[in-house]
Design an enzyme around this catalytic site. Structure first.
Site, mmCIF file in Angstrom:
data_model
loop_
_atom_site.group_PDB
_atom_site.id
_atom_site.type_symbol
_atom_site.label_atom_id
_atom_site.label_comp_id
_atom_site.label_asym_id
_atom_site.label_seq_id
_atom_site.Cartn_x
_atom_site.Cartn_y
_atom_site.Cartn_z
ATOM 1 C CG HIS A 238 -0.397 -0.147 2.525
ATOM 2 N ND1 HIS A 238 -1.168 -0.329 3.643
ATOM 3 C CD2 HIS A 238 0.887 -0.151 2.971
ATOM 4 C CE1 HIS A 238 -0.399 -0.429 4.701
ATOM 5 N NE2 HIS A 238 0.857 -0.315 4.322
ATOM 6 C CG ASN A 239 0.028 4.047 1.525
ATOM 7 O OD1 ASN A 239 -1.119 4.272 1.142
ATOM 8 N ND2 ASN A 239 0.312 3.633 2.744
#
Length: 337
Positions: A238-239
């Site tokens: 994620h991210n």
């Protein structure tokens, strides 16, 4: 089937020999025969070039003297090969047919000439552009947007609110937009799941390999920028942000909130820790473990190559003694002073 003259015109190349010879398929130098076109991009294969039975080859001017068959001479044979292979490619293409067993929400917006295979599921408020191919058993969850000319192959799973650009290819069994690995630990050691509220944004002309997972952002979005290439079995947490035209080879893992710049090459089986940045134009060798940011472009390698068992055992034994050796060297330096 194409004439050599036709292929040369598509490649901006110059024919040396019979321009009317017919080309039926592509083959390697050693396996090629009549009706085949081959290529030579490596000086190691000059002998194979001189002996090939191909009807034609793609080569540079520098190796023309080693060629004993028809040729298309150009500056970049490998790029030319890619263009020829596009002409012979028989991969599925959109034909405007939607299978009767596809499940499509009434609120979904489907563009022109879209193919949707059997048992595919298209959720509420999904927007699919023109000339999109969606393979059998693919699932596209609510609110996702897919741009024109994109291929979503069979069994791909795309979660809610993902954005996919134009001209992308997502191969079988890839998972896009699954939850990132976000958990908060309580004082008693138990875990509480952190909802992942960000999206995945895949820009134009991105290819993602089979079995690859791209996690949605926790708060900020996970972004794969234009022209990126991601191989099979890659984990994007994620991210993460992957830069333009950056390529990641198979079995690489990128931990959360890491940014990889433009035009980077990441070798297979590399492990990249979270919350770091890798600058543009960085090359990372296969099986490397990257634990801190890279701020200067160049080639980086952080892995041990395989050695014979006995030699490796001796190396490890010596490595275990390195602290003792350093201490002794320092003691000798003090005596010399």
């Amino acid at each position: 089937m194409y004439s050599l003259d036709f292929l040369a015109s598509k490649l901006d190349g110059e024919v040396k020999g019979d321009k009317n010879v017919e080309i039926k398929k592509i083959a390697t130098l050693s396996q090629a025969g009549e009706g085949d076109i081959s290529f030579c991009t490596n000086p190691k294969y000059l002998k194979a070039l001189s002996e090939t039975k191909a009807s034609a080859v793609l080569i540079t001017e520098e190796v023309l003297e080693f060629c004993n068959t028809n040729a298309v001479v150009l500056s970049n044979p490998y790029m030319a090969l890619a263009k020829v292979m596009e002409l012979f490619d028989k991969s599925p293409r959109p034909d405007g047919k939607i299978h009767s067993k596809a499940v499509i929400a009434a609120s979904a917006i489907i563009g022109e000439n879209v193919t949707i295979g059997a048992n595919a599921v298209v959720g509420e408020n999904v927007v699919i552009g023109d000339n999109v191919y969606i393979g059998a058993c693919a699932t596209i969850d609510n609110g996702t947007k897919i741009g024109n000319d994109t291929l979503i192959k069979s069994n791909v799973s795309i979660a809610h609110d993902v954005v996919i650009g134009t001209g992308c290819i997502i191969h079988q069994n890839a998972v896009i937009g699954c939850d990132g690995f976000g958990n908060a630990r309580d004082e008693d050691g138990s875990w509480t799941k952190i909802p992942q509220l960000g999206r995945v944004i895949i820009e134009d002309d991105v290819e993602i390999g089979s079995g690859t997972t791209v996690d949605r952002g926790a708060i900020d979005d996970t972004i794969i920028k234009k022209g990126a290439r991601i191989d099979n079995l890659v984990q994007i947490a994620h991210n993460v942000v992957i830069g333009r035209n950056t390529a990641l080879a198979g079995v690489t893992a990128v931990a959360g909130s890491t940014t990889i710049g433009d035009n980077c090459l990441i070798g297979g089986q590399s492990a990249i820790t979270g919350h770091i940045s890798i600058c543009d134009n960085t090359i990372i060798g296969g099986a490397s473990n990257i634990g801190k940011s890279i701020t200067k472009p160049g080639m980086y390698y952080a892995a041990f190559e395989a050695k014979p068992r006995i030699q490796w055992g001796r190396f490890v034994a010596k490595l275990a003694k390195i602290d003792t050796l350093i201490t002794k060297v320092k003691q000798l330096e003090e005596k010399i002073k």
